[in-house]
Write a protein that holds these residues in place. Structure first.
Motif, short mmCIF file in Angstrom:
data_model
loop_
_atom_site.label_atom_id
_atom_site.label_comp_id
_atom_site.label_asym_id
_atom_site.label_seq_id
_atom_site.Cartn_x
_atom_site.Cartn_y
_atom_site.Cartn_z
N GLU A 1 68.94 85.41 -1.71
CA GLU A 1 67.83 86.01 -0.97
C GLU A 1 67.43 87.35 -1.57
O GLU A 1 66.24 87.65 -1.70
N ILE A 2 68.43 88.16 -1.93
CA ILE A 2 68.15 89.48 -2.51
C ILE A 2 67.43 89.32 -3.84
O ILE A 2 66.44 90.00 -4.12
N LYS A 3 67.89 88.38 -4.66
CA LYS A 3 67.26 88.12 -5.95
C LYS A 3 65.81 87.69 -5.77
O LYS A 3 64.90 88.21 -6.42
N ALA A 4 65.57 86.76 -4.85
CA ALA A 4 64.21 86.27 -4.60
C ALA A 4 63.32 87.38 -4.05
O ALA A 4 62.14 87.48 -4.41
N ALA A 5 63.87 88.25 -3.20
CA ALA A 5 63.09 89.34 -2.61
C ALA A 5 62.65 90.34 -3.68
O ALA A 5 61.50 90.78 -3.69
N VAL A 6 63.56 90.71 -4.58
CA VAL A 6 63.22 91.66 -5.64
C VAL A 6 62.17 91.06 -6.58
O VAL A 6 61.21 91.72 -6.98
N GLN A 7 62.34 89.77 -6.92
CA GLN A 7 61.38 89.13 -7.81
C GLN A 7 60.01 89.01 -7.15
O GLN A 7 58.98 89.18 -7.80
N MET B 1 58.74 91.02 -4.62
CA MET B 1 58.12 92.31 -4.33
C MET B 1 57.76 93.12 -5.58
O MET B 1 56.76 93.82 -5.59
N PHE B 2 58.59 93.03 -6.63
CA PHE B 2 58.39 93.90 -7.78
C PHE B 2 57.96 93.16 -9.04
O PHE B 2 57.75 93.78 -10.08
N LYS B 3 57.88 91.83 -9.00
CA LYS B 3 57.44 91.02 -10.15
C LYS B 3 58.25 91.30 -11.41
O LYS B 3 57.71 91.55 -12.48
N VAL B 4 59.60 91.29 -11.27
CA VAL B 4 60.50 91.49 -12.41
C VAL B 4 61.48 90.32 -12.45
O VAL B 4 61.62 89.58 -11.49
N ASP B 5 62.15 90.14 -13.60
CA ASP B 5 63.16 89.10 -13.75
C ASP B 5 64.53 89.70 -13.46
O ASP B 5 64.91 90.72 -14.04
N VAL B 6 65.29 89.05 -12.57
CA VAL B 6 66.60 89.53 -12.17
C VAL B 6 67.67 88.70 -12.88
O VAL B 6 67.63 87.48 -12.87
#
Length: 104
Positions: free
Chosen positions: A46-52, A54-59
């Motif tokens: 969930e955290i990975k999907a949320a960062v991707q 909201m910020f349009k970056v690759d985690v």
């Protein structure tokens, strides 16, 4: 690996706040990771999907730390700080997150 769909409304609530501290800054410079305060029941996917989202970056990866709240005294009364769940989100090399709010 199968991609799991998460509720977008839930993903917008997973990240509570960025953590800006001396340690978080050192980690960011050393390993290209950003530190967030997240919900207590948030999972790594969930955290990975949320960062991707909201910020349009690759985690690349997510590490999670649960910190127990300290007991503090104020004169006679005893209080307790909240428990905190921190997420260290490692980004792909060459990518960065601009948390200052300035236009890039």
């Amino acid at each position: 690996m199968s991609t799991v769909k998460f509720d977008e409304g839930r993903l917008m609530q997973v990240l509570v706040a960025p953590i800006v501290s001396e340690k978080a800054t050192m980690v960011a410079e050393k390993s290209n990771a950003v530190t967030f305060k997240v919900l207590q029941d948030a999972t790594k996917p969930e955290i990975k999907a949320a960062v991707q989202l909201m910020f349009k970056v690759d985690v690349v990866g997510v590490s999670v730390v649960n910190t127990k709240g300290k007991t503090k005294r104020f004169g006679k009364s005893i209080g307790r700080r909240d428990n905190v769940r921190k997420a260290y989100v490692t980004l792909k090399p060459g990518q960065e997150l601009n948390l200052t709010g300035e236009a890039a």
